[in-house]
Enzyme design. Structure first.
Site, mmCIF file in Angstrom:
data_model
loop_
_atom_site.group_PDB
_atom_site.id
_atom_site.type_symbol
_atom_site.label_atom_id
_atom_site.label_comp_id
_atom_site.label_asym_id
_atom_site.label_seq_id
_atom_site.Cartn_x
_atom_site.Cartn_y
_atom_site.Cartn_z
ATOM 1 N N GLY B 42 10.716 -39.154 -21.248
ATOM 2 C CA GLY B 42 9.752 -38.167 -21.495
ATOM 3 C C GLY B 42 8.890 -38.774 -23.088
ATOM 4 O O GLY B 42 7.771 -37.432 -23.330
ATOM 5 N N CYS B 251 8.311 -18.008 5.208
ATOM 6 C CA CYS B 251 7.343 -19.002 6.134
ATOM 7 C C CYS B 251 7.510 -18.314 7.643
ATOM 8 O O CYS B 251 7.501 -18.485 8.894
ATOM 9 C CB CYS B 251 7.596 -20.309 6.238
ATOM 10 S SG CYS B 251 7.140 -21.779 7.320
ATOM 11 N N CYS B 254 8.318 -21.730 10.034
ATOM 12 C CA CYS B 254 9.522 -21.810 9.788
ATOM 13 C C CYS B 254 10.658 -21.390 10.049
ATOM 14 O O CYS B 254 11.533 -21.316 10.133
ATOM 15 C CB CYS B 254 9.745 -23.424 9.199
ATOM 16 S SG CYS B 254 9.968 -23.351 7.767
ATOM 17 N N CYS B 276 5.313 -22.778 4.715
ATOM 18 C CA CYS B 276 5.737 -23.808 3.290
ATOM 19 C C CYS B 276 4.703 -24.551 2.535
ATOM 20 O O CYS B 276 4.018 -25.014 3.419
ATOM 21 C CB CYS B 276 6.626 -24.578 4.606
ATOM 22 S SG CYS B 276 8.308 -24.364 4.719
ATOM 23 N N CYS B 282 9.127 -28.351 6.487
ATOM 24 C CA CYS B 282 8.459 -27.243 7.337
ATOM 25 C C CYS B 282 8.102 -28.120 9.036
ATOM 26 O O CYS B 282 8.809 -27.432 10.001
ATOM 27 C CB CYS B 282 7.033 -26.847 7.559
ATOM 28 S SG CYS B 282 6.498 -24.733 8.460
#
Lengths: 276, 298
Positions: B42, B251, B254, B276, B282
């Site tokens: 970080g 979606c 899909c 998606c 997808c």
């Protein structure tokens, strides 16, 4: 005698010990630019006024006392914590780690700047400004933070419906009160004020002074206040320190200094005030 | 026709550049920064960012990180907003094809290095994979405290109260924490980090991820990292906990219900659909569904 020894000895002598002990503190940018050889003790609940003309080193001294400017020499001993663990927590201000010093600044201390926007975040709402210190010490409950912000807004007489407004939309007097609320929210022990009433008109000044006087008594705050306004000093301060050309020329109880000034400069200062 | 294709391919081969475009000294410098970044999860490590043959804001940081870690055995996948076929993704993929002879893929699980802009793939990444993020602004405290000297000090002393002031302001103004992308995270209990502009939907995926996550900010010349299996926590309040986006539909292609959806405008009459954003995921699902149909027919 070192400052540590001095404080220890002082503890033996009396029950009450100073909150902060300053010994021979010096910071000079050039001869008589800054402050030199300043020594004093401040006790819990006491208001110490520092007066003097512009350029006499008042503000520089305040900066150094509040841990924001390293002095050339001398020492500041501060008693951290509360109650019985105080003695164990005697700390020399400029020998502790910077993180601790900054921690002090946002927990046990407060700094009230002359220009309120120096001490406020302009793009953060009034509530957020007050809540910042709480969040800095680890509070993570929005409801609690907001409750405390509301309480402090009420205490400094800012209408509650302004809680989500930006401080830039506030009047000068309101900004100054907001700055005070922001500092007091973590229940500090020591507040540093630099000309808190500068730039306010007299009626607003009077209200602010009234508020400050109330808070000081109510919360047992120790305050170090820098001002060039002798009326403010007389109203708020218990003790006075008069500075000139970077040196302290006279100290004493406020009434004593103002009513019976000894040093020629203090005499000049007191007689310069408009009489009616 | 075939001849013509070969000619184009040859014309694309570049010469006169070191493998991976950057010179070896630069790569070593970036690798040193990466090692430091991995050692301090970080923490933003400064590095000497180079001019890349693309404008700032197009992924110069991510490209430099990828260039420093890519080798002949690597397989590269590049996504932009989850898609393999958008301009940015295609051009970066072609870039590494020509300067690093890289084999590329669009399959998330086949890739050893995935360079991404604004998304984390839907498939759970596995051990050994590296996710390289393109970062526009690495400093999460920037918008509250503009002074870089001050923000660095705040990181060093772990003074992060101000970050919650931003969240407070959101709740006060909107009634909820209104950050929907670039949602700040607390890494390994020490540093607050900007996860690059990924949607907050992806934030939980960063926590304890098996893959190595590297972040490159080209304009600001900072590199940071999250080693595998590191604790990553999204900031929140006790009474306003962190939440991810939700959709009330699946979606349109899909039928997935647990993915991050993009709204696609279909025509000028206001018709739109949600699909998606992860094109590979997808596509896989579509293939599987078609397979099911074929089996039924047999």
């Amino acid at each position: 005698m070192s400052a540590f020894q001095h404080v220890e000895q002082h503890q033996k002598e009396s029950e009450e010990q100073p909150l902060m002990s300053v010994r021979n503190l010096t910071k000079l940018y050039a001869p008589s630019k800054g402050f030199s050889n300043v020594s004093f003790d401040i006790y819990p609940g006491e208001v110490l006024g520092i007066v003097g003309e512009s350029g006499s080193g008042k503000s520089t001294l305040l900066k150094s006392l509040s841990g924001r400017l390293s002095p050339d020499s001398g020492s500041i001993i501060y008693v951290k914590g509360t109650g019985s663990d105080q003695i164990a927590q005697l700390e020399s201000l400029y020998e502790m780690a910077e993180s601790q010093r900054r921690q002090l600044l946002r927990t046990e201390w407060g700094v009230v700047h002359q220009h309120p926007m120096d001490g406020l975040r302009s793009r953060v709402s009034a509530g957020g400004n007050i809540g910042e210190r709480l969040m800095a010490v680890g509070q993570r409950h929005y409801g609690d933070i907001r409750d405390q912000a509301s309480k402090w807004l009420t205490d400094v007489e800012i209408p509650l419906d302004r809680i989500d407004d930006m401080p830039t939309t506030f009047s000068g007097g309101m900004q100054q009160r907001l700055q005070i609320a922001r500092n007091l929210v973590t229940h500090p022990k020591l507040i540093f004020m630099d000309e808190p009433t500068g730039g306010l008109d007299v009626s607003v000044q009077a209200k602010l002074l009234d508020l400050l006087r109330g808070l000081v008594t109510e919360l047992e705050l120790a305050v170090i206040i820098v001002t060039h306004d002798l009326a403010v000093a007389r109203l708020l301060a218990h003790r006075l320190m008069v500075m000139r050309h970077s040196e302290v020329v006279e100290t004493g109880l406020t009434d004593q200094v103002l009513d019976d000034p000894q040093h020629p400069y203090t005499q000049l200062l007191v007689s310069s005030v408009l009489q009616n | 026709m075939k001849l013509k294709q070969e000619q184009v391919a040859q014309a694309q081969k570049v010469s006169g550049y070191n493998y991976g475009y950057l010179d070896e000294q630069t790569k070593r410098m970036i690798r040193r920064a990466l090692l430091k970044a991995v050692a301090i999860p970080g923490y933003q490590v400064p590095f000497g960012g180079r001019e890349m043959p693309m404008p700032y804001g197009w992924g110069t940081g991510g490209v430099q990180v990828t260039a420093a870690i890519i080798g002949l055995t690597d397989t590269l996948k590049v996504i932009d907003q989850g898609a393999d076929d958008t301009t940015n993704a295609v051009s970066i993929r072609e870039f590494f094809k020509s300067v690093a002879d890289a084999s590329t893929t669009e399959k998330t699980l086949d890739a050893s290095i995935i360079q991404t802009r604004h998304r984390i793939p839907e498939v759970t990444l596995k051990k050994g994979q590296i996710l390289v993020y393109q970062v526009p602004i690495p400093e999460p405290l920037r918008f509250i405290e503009p002074r870089e000297t001050e923000t660095r000090k705040m990181h060093a002393l772990r003074e992060y109260g101000i970050m919650h002031v931003k969240l407070y302001e959101d709740v006060a103004r909107f009634g909820h924490i209104a950050i929907s992308y670039g949602y700040p995270v607390f890494v390994n209990g020490r540093y607050i980090m900007d996860p690059s502009p990924i949607p907050k939907f992806d934030n939980p995926k960063m926590d304890n991820m098996a893959a190595l996550q590297l972040f490159g900010a080209g304009r600001e010349k900072r590199i940071y990292a999250i080693p595998p299996f590191t604790n990553v926590k999204s900031l929140d309040f006790d009474d306003y906990p962190f939440e991810v986006q939700e959709w009330d539909q699946a979606c349109a292609i899909c039928g997935a219900e647990d993915t991050f959806l993009d709204e696609v405008v279909m025509d000028d009459n206001g018709n739109h659909m949600f699909v998606c954003s992860d094109t590979d995921y997808c596509g896989e699902r579509q293939q599987k569904q078609e397979l099911v149909v074929q089996e039924n027919e047999q």
